[in-house]
Design an enzyme around this catalytic site. Structure first.
Site, mmCIF file in Angstrom:
data_model
loop_
_atom_site.group_PDB
_atom_site.id
_atom_site.type_symbol
_atom_site.label_atom_id
_atom_site.label_comp_id
_atom_site.label_asym_id
_atom_site.label_seq_id
_atom_site.Cartn_x
_atom_site.Cartn_y
_atom_site.Cartn_z
ATOM 1 N N SER A 1 2.349 4.831 1.131
ATOM 2 C CA SER A 1 2.638 5.700 2.421
ATOM 3 C C SER A 1 4.007 6.616 1.983
ATOM 4 O O SER A 1 4.348 7.032 0.960
ATOM 5 C CB SER A 1 2.814 4.711 3.604
ATOM 6 O OG SER A 1 2.546 5.486 4.558
ATOM 7 N N HIS B 1 0.982 -1.085 0.024
ATOM 8 C CA HIS B 1 -0.088 -0.010 0.044
ATOM 9 C C HIS B 1 0.908 1.263 -0.253
ATOM 10 O O HIS B 1 2.197 1.235 0.302
ATOM 11 C CB HIS B 1 -0.953 -0.008 1.181
ATOM 12 C CG HIS B 1 -0.320 0.251 2.476
ATOM 13 N ND1 HIS B 1 0.394 -0.709 3.216
ATOM 14 C CD2 HIS B 1 -0.226 1.544 3.275
ATOM 15 C CE1 HIS B 1 1.062 -0.237 4.263
ATOM 16 N NE2 HIS B 1 0.503 0.912 4.353
#
Length: 410
Positions: free
Chosen positions: A229, A227
């Protein structure tokens, strides 16, 4: 005197003396309580004349003042909207919400795509099949030049890479995406990837990312992302080992003009990564500064002391404007990747004939620190008197391989 009069007199004495004394004591206590409500260093009300506000302590050169007010929802929405707006393959450098950012954005579909930040060595690959067929996802790649967003490090840890954000924060894909950026550690095995699972405007929470999905080569870090970030790399040597990283020194000078009498030189201490050098170039743009000559690469360890730039020699006809001939650079400012710089300012001595100053170059040479003397410099500068500004700037603590600066202005 009657017994009644003698009995009243003590009571009147208490009324006349005791009550004023008690009032004064109560007033003093109230004042003390009022003053104790203000903690040391806090601001008082503008109309409170009792205690002037002491001047604030100057911040270190690499530390930016914190925002006093949280951004509004419309401001936050506009911030992320601009970051995620497709840039048509261009790399944008812009100040947004008091953060200096370098970013690129695009839309990707099931065929995948790649984002690259020009001249920084940073890229993000979205592989084919990472996005569902029939869908389009807007993604962004951001180089964060806000130095306060970097991890808080101990004296044993060193920052060896940029802080990079992939957006939108929290976005996930069907296949891992690949983030690649440069590092400057000498031992790749000592590099630890860190991640802050926060958005770009939130307070950062840096934690080690772990080895699975992270590959560190000689000068590059590649991370498989589940993901999006924020990411960076930290140098963490094992117990008993010395940490080392490659540092680059870059010299900048503002444009020269005929008849110019003053000159300022700036020496930057940068991580040996492309994005660190681009930061210095961007920082010099408002002043018209340009890099003079190639950068000098040298070995820097976590065990070093504070560094000192010392002006060893100035050619005839010039003088140092500053009170001191040396400039101190704190070790941790370099070790933690804060991109510090120091400057020297020179001027022509009064009564010296003017010359046409049009260009300048600098070179770095360990041989200078080993054998060059003031007499050698004097002989060199006297080849064409008062036309050259010859400088010898040495870096200490000195050792073999630590360069000196030879600067020629003509």
């Amino acid at each position: 005197m009657s017994p009644q009069e003698s009995s009243v007199q003590p009571f009147q004495f208490l009324l006349l003396v005791g009550i004023p004394v008690a009032s004064v004591l109560l007033l003093v206590q109230c004042l003390r309580w009022h003053r104790c409500r203000w903690p040391p260093g806090s601001c008082q009300k503008p109309d409170d004349p009792e205690e002037p506000v002491s001047p604030s302590t100057p911040l270190p050169e690499y530390e930016l003042p914190k925002q006093c007010q949280a951004p509004t929802l419309p401001e936050v929405a506009a911030f992320y909207q601009e970051l995620h707006m497709p840039t048509r393959g261009q790399t944008i450098t812009r100040q947004l919400m008091n953060k200096l950012l370098v970013f690129s954005a695009r839309e990707v579909d099931h065929r995948g795509g790649c984002l690259m930040l020009q001249d920084t060595g940073i890229s993000l690959l979205i592989p084919p099949g990472a996005v569902t067929v029939g869908r389009q996802e807007r993604v962004s790649l951001v180089l964060v030049w806000d130095l306060t967003d970097a991890p808080s490090l101990s004296h044993k840890q060193g920052l060896v890479s940029p802080v990079v954000a992939c957006g939108p924060h929290g976005a996930s894909f069907l296949k891992p995406c690949i983030l690649t950026f440069k590092h400057c550690a000498q031992q790749p095995s000592q590099v630890c990837a860190y991640s802050s699972n926060t958005s770009l405007l939130d307070a950062k929470d840096w934690r080690p990312l772990g080895q699975p999905g992270t590959h560190t080569s000689r000068d590059e870090c590649r991370i498989l992302l589940s993901h999006f970030s924020l990411y960076t790399c930290v140098l963490e040597p094992p117990l008993g080992q010395t940490a080392r990283k490659w540092l680059q020194l870059a010299m900048f000078c503002s444009p020269l003009a005929p008849g110019q009498t003053h000159l300022q030189l700036r020496v930057y201490f940068l991580n040996n990564t492309p994005c660190a050098l681009q930061w210095a170039i961007t920082n010099e743009q408002p002043h018209g500064g340009r890099m003079r000559g190639p950068c000098q690469l040298f070995d820097f360890t976590g065990a070093r002391a504070d560094q000192c730039l010392k002006l060893k020699y100035i050619s005839e006809g010039w003088e140092n404007v500053d009170d001191s001939s040396s400039q101190l650079v704190p070790h941790l400012h370099i070790w933690h990747g804060k991109c510090p710089f120091r400057s020297f300012c020179f001027r022509r001595k009064s009564g010296c004939p003017q010359s046409s100053l049009s260009s300048c170059r600098c070179c770095w040479s360990p041989a200078v620190s080993l054998g060059m003397t003031g007499a050698n410099w004097l002989a060199l500068s006297q080849s064409q008197p008062l036309r050259y500004l010859c400088l010898h700037v040495a870096l200490s603590p000195s050792s073999y391989g630590i360069p000196s600066l030879c600067f020629f202005l003509y």
